[in-house]
Motif scaffolding. Sequence first.
Motif, PDB file in Angstrom:
ATOM      1  N   GLY A  12       0.818  -1.211   0.000  1.00  0.00           N
ATOM      2  CA  GLY A  12       0.000   0.000   0.000  1.00  0.00           C
ATOM      3  C   GLY A  12       0.848   1.254   0.000  1.00  0.00           C
ATOM      4  N   GLY A  13       1.876   1.271   0.841  1.00  0.00           N
ATOM      5  CA  GLY A  13       2.764   2.429   0.897  1.00  0.00           C
ATOM      6  C   GLY A  13       3.484   2.679  -0.417  1.00  0.00           C
ATOM      7  N   VAL A  14       3.968   1.608  -1.040  1.00  0.00           N
ATOM      8  CA  VAL A  14       4.673   1.751  -2.320  1.00  0.00           C
ATOM      9  C   VAL A  14       3.726   2.265  -3.402  1.00  0.00           C
ATOM     10  CG1 VAL A  14       5.814   0.458  -4.168  1.00  0.00           C
ATOM     11  CG2 VAL A  14       6.493   0.087  -1.797  1.00  0.00           C
ATOM     12  N   LEU A  15       2.491   1.773  -3.428  1.00  0.00           N
ATOM     13  CA  LEU A  15       1.533   2.250  -4.435  1.00  0.00           C
ATOM     14  C   LEU A  15       1.164   3.717  -4.209  1.00  0.00           C
ATOM     15  CD1 LEU A  15      -0.835  -0.817  -4.889  1.00  0.00           C
ATOM     16  CD2 LEU A  15       0.760   0.133  -6.563  1.00  0.00           C
ATOM     17  N   ILE A  16       1.063   4.133  -2.950  1.00  0.00           N
ATOM     18  CA  ILE A  16       0.783   5.548  -2.663  1.00  0.00           C
ATOM     19  C   ILE A  16       1.944   6.416  -3.153  1.00  0.00           C
ATOM     20  CG2 ILE A  16       0.578   7.239  -0.784  1.00  0.00           C
ATOM     21  CD1 ILE A  16      -1.044   5.045   0.739  1.00  0.00           C
ATOM     22  N   ILE A  17       3.160   6.008  -2.837  1.00  0.00           N
ATOM     23  CA  ILE A  17       4.341   6.757  -3.291  1.00  0.00           C
ATOM     24  C   ILE A  17       4.431   6.759  -4.811  1.00  0.00           C
ATOM     25  CG2 ILE A  17       6.874   6.759  -3.286  1.00  0.00           C
ATOM     26  CD1 ILE A  17       6.646   5.719  -0.350  1.00  0.00           C
ATOM     27  N   GLN A  18       4.151   5.607  -5.434  1.00  0.00           N
ATOM     28  CA  GLN A  18       4.152   5.535  -6.900  1.00  0.00           C
ATOM     29  C   GLN A  18       3.149   6.520  -7.481  1.00  0.00           C
ATOM     30  OE1 GLN A  18       4.015   1.727  -9.288  1.00  0.00           O
ATOM     31  NE2 GLN A  18       1.923   2.443  -9.593  1.00  0.00           N
ATOM     32  N   GLY A  19       1.965   6.585  -6.900  1.00  0.00           N
ATOM     33  CA  GLY A  19       0.951   7.522  -7.386  1.00  0.00           C
ATOM     34  C   GLY A  19       1.416   8.962  -7.295  1.00  0.00           C
ATOM     35  N   LEU A  20       2.040   9.305  -6.185  1.00  0.00           N
ATOM     36  CA  LEU A  20       2.544  10.673  -6.020  1.00  0.00           C
ATOM     37  C   LEU A  20       3.651  10.986  -7.031  1.00  0.00           C
ATOM     38  CD1 LEU A  20       2.638  10.819  -2.108  1.00  0.00           C
ATOM     39  CD2 LEU A  20       0.979  11.936  -3.626  1.00  0.00           C
ATOM     40  N   ILE A  21       4.543  10.021  -7.255  1.00  0.00           N
ATOM     41  CA  ILE A  21       5.631  10.218  -8.222  1.00  0.00           C
ATOM     42  C   ILE A  21       5.081  10.321  -9.638  1.00  0.00           C
ATOM     43  CG2 ILE A  21       7.623   9.081  -9.297  1.00  0.00           C
ATOM     44  CD1 ILE A  21       8.340   8.047  -6.467  1.00  0.00           C
TER      45      ILE A  21
END
Length: 143
Positions: A28-37
Amino acid sequence: MSYRNLMSSPGKEGCNWLTPQNTLRLVGGVLIIQGLIFYAFAAPLTVQIFPGVGDEALHVGMVMRRSLATMSFLAGLVIFLVRGESDRVAKRVLFGCSIGFSAVALSMLKMLIDKAAVIPLPALIFYSLVAIFVGYLAFRKTH
């Protein structure tokens, strides 16, 4: 420390970090960061995948990239928020993640084969490995 200790279930002797709930936190954290990037760097990422595009195509690509970014953020947030649920629920979500990451990897592979876009090989490998890893955790027996 042995491989078996790393893969141990909660409550057993050894390392307890490899639980479905912790994996949901990570994914979940990686997908949130991916979305922001993806949102913040929509233009350079679009140019990297589709080199030589014109201004209009770049604009369309950025709009699509930002839409993808918000979906990644949404999925990551939902996955992160179910981290506190039971093993049964967490494993069902991980199974869904495995299917989703497999679909992403297969889509990237098809684009690579069709030469429809420049797909970074590390990204393809990463999504494939994540699909296998979360699928393994979804079906792993806990005692």
